[in-house]
Design an enzyme around this catalytic site. Structure first.
Site, PDB file in Angstrom:
ATOM      1  N   PRO A  30       0.846  -1.211   0.000  1.00  0.00           N
ATOM      2  CA  PRO A  30       0.000   0.000   0.000  1.00  0.00           C
ATOM      3  C   PRO A  30       0.877   1.256   0.000  1.00  0.00           C
ATOM      4  O   PRO A  30       1.838   1.343   0.740  1.00  0.00           O
ATOM      5  CB  PRO A  30      -0.788  -0.110   1.311  1.00  0.00           C
ATOM      6  CG  PRO A  30      -0.599  -1.508   1.792  1.00  0.00           C
ATOM      7  CD  PRO A  30       0.687  -2.000   1.222  1.00  0.00           C
ATOM      8  N   GLU A  31       0.536   2.181  -0.867  1.00  0.00           N
ATOM      9  CA  GLU A  31       1.269   3.448  -0.950  1.00  0.00           C
ATOM     10  C   GLU A  31       0.462   4.530  -0.241  1.00  0.00           C
ATOM     11  O   GLU A  31      -0.652   4.278   0.215  1.00  0.00           O
ATOM     12  CB  GLU A  31       1.463   3.819  -2.429  1.00  0.00           C
ATOM     13  CG  GLU A  31       2.245   2.790  -3.237  1.00  0.00           C
ATOM     14  CD  GLU A  31       3.758   2.945  -3.074  1.00  0.00           C
ATOM     15  OE1 GLU A  31       4.193   3.841  -2.325  1.00  0.00           O
ATOM     16  OE2 GLU A  31       4.486   2.168  -3.696  1.00  0.00           O
TER      17      GLU A  31
END
Ligand SMILES: [Zn+2]
Length: 269
Positions: free
Chosen positions: A2-3
């Protein structure tokens, strides 16, 4: 992994379910995350959730006397589900709420974190971070000053959390393309004018991804719960061998700092 945009959308997704609720129980099924889940976390029990903030890729659930600090690591997922729902494999932590729901943290690879931060102490991992990219603290001047004399590639430079937080690999590739900057160029050899452009394109790609992710929010409290990766239109990332949308030149890929890097040799100099 996840960014920043995925974490921000997770924050937006869980906030309506958590804010104003009292934490009735915290169930830790496995303490072995990136760092052991501390006993001090139990101090949050009986407290009411005031607000949920994001700092870099950390979520901070404030309960008045401190924050529950969550990080999704490589494979972490957060779901808001009925507290009665039986746990499945890798459901490591439940934060049980007075509304009968719970925030359930699932993480097969266990690189994520669940920590406690009292109000008067900043965790070292949060105190050393650079500015948030979507705030006015992230300015072209900051990039220009920090880049002086730097020989490392500009792509590595903008992915450094001391410089600015949350510019992950996908977004670094896209922002450099939009700014017309060759990712291999030494950070100290990018002009002030182009750093002005790059500051703006970093903000733009992240804002766009958050906006797109927001459309998945209605499903947040349902089966999967993870906003996942957004079906954002990527112009260079993952497109080596394909023609550039702007000039038709073949997109090239190289490895910079062990990360796959994509660019148009014609548009980016
Ligand atoms: Zn091109």
């Amino acid at each position: 992994m996840p960014e920043l945009p995925e974490v921000e959308v997770s924050r937006l997704g869980i906030t309506p379910w958590l804010q104003g609720q009292t934490i009735t129980n915290i169930i830790v099924r496995d303490v072995r995350l990136r760092w052991p889940v501390p006993d001090t976390l139990q101090q949050a029990c009986g407290r009411t959730i005031q607000h949920i903030r994001r700092r870099a890729k950390y979520l901070l659930i404030n309960v008045g006397i401190g924050d529950i600090v969550l990080h999704l690591g490589m494979s972490g997922k957060l779901r808001v589900i009925d507290a009665q729902h039986p746990p499945v494999k890798h459901d490591h932590v439940d934060i049980v709420l007075s509304n009968g729901k719970c925030l359930r943290y699932n993480d097969p690879r266990r690189f994520g974190a669940c920590l406690w931060q009292p109000n008067d102490v900043l965790l070292p991992l949060l105190s050393k971070l650079g500015p948030e990219p979507l705030t006015s603290d992230f300015t072209p001047q900051r990039l220009i000053t920090l880049a002086k004399g730097k020989k490392s590639p500009v792509k590595t430079f903008i992915m450094d959390n001391d410089v600015v937080v949350g510019v992950g690999n996908i977004y670094a590739n896209e922002a450099l393309f939009m700014a017309g900057i060759d990712p291999r160029r030494a950070a100290g050899r990018v002009s002030a004018k182009r750093y002005q452009m790059l500051t703006q394109t970093i903000k733009t790609v992240l804002e766009k991804a958050i906006a797109q992710g927001g459309t998945t929010l209605k499903d947040f409290a349902q089966s999967d719960g993870s906003p996942g990766y957004f079906a954002q239109h990527l112009r260079v990332y993952g497109r080596s061998g394909e023609p550039c949308e702007v000039c038709d030149t073949e997109i090239k890929s190289v490895v910079i700092g062990q990360r796959n890097t994509f660019f148009c040799p014609e548009c980016q100099r």
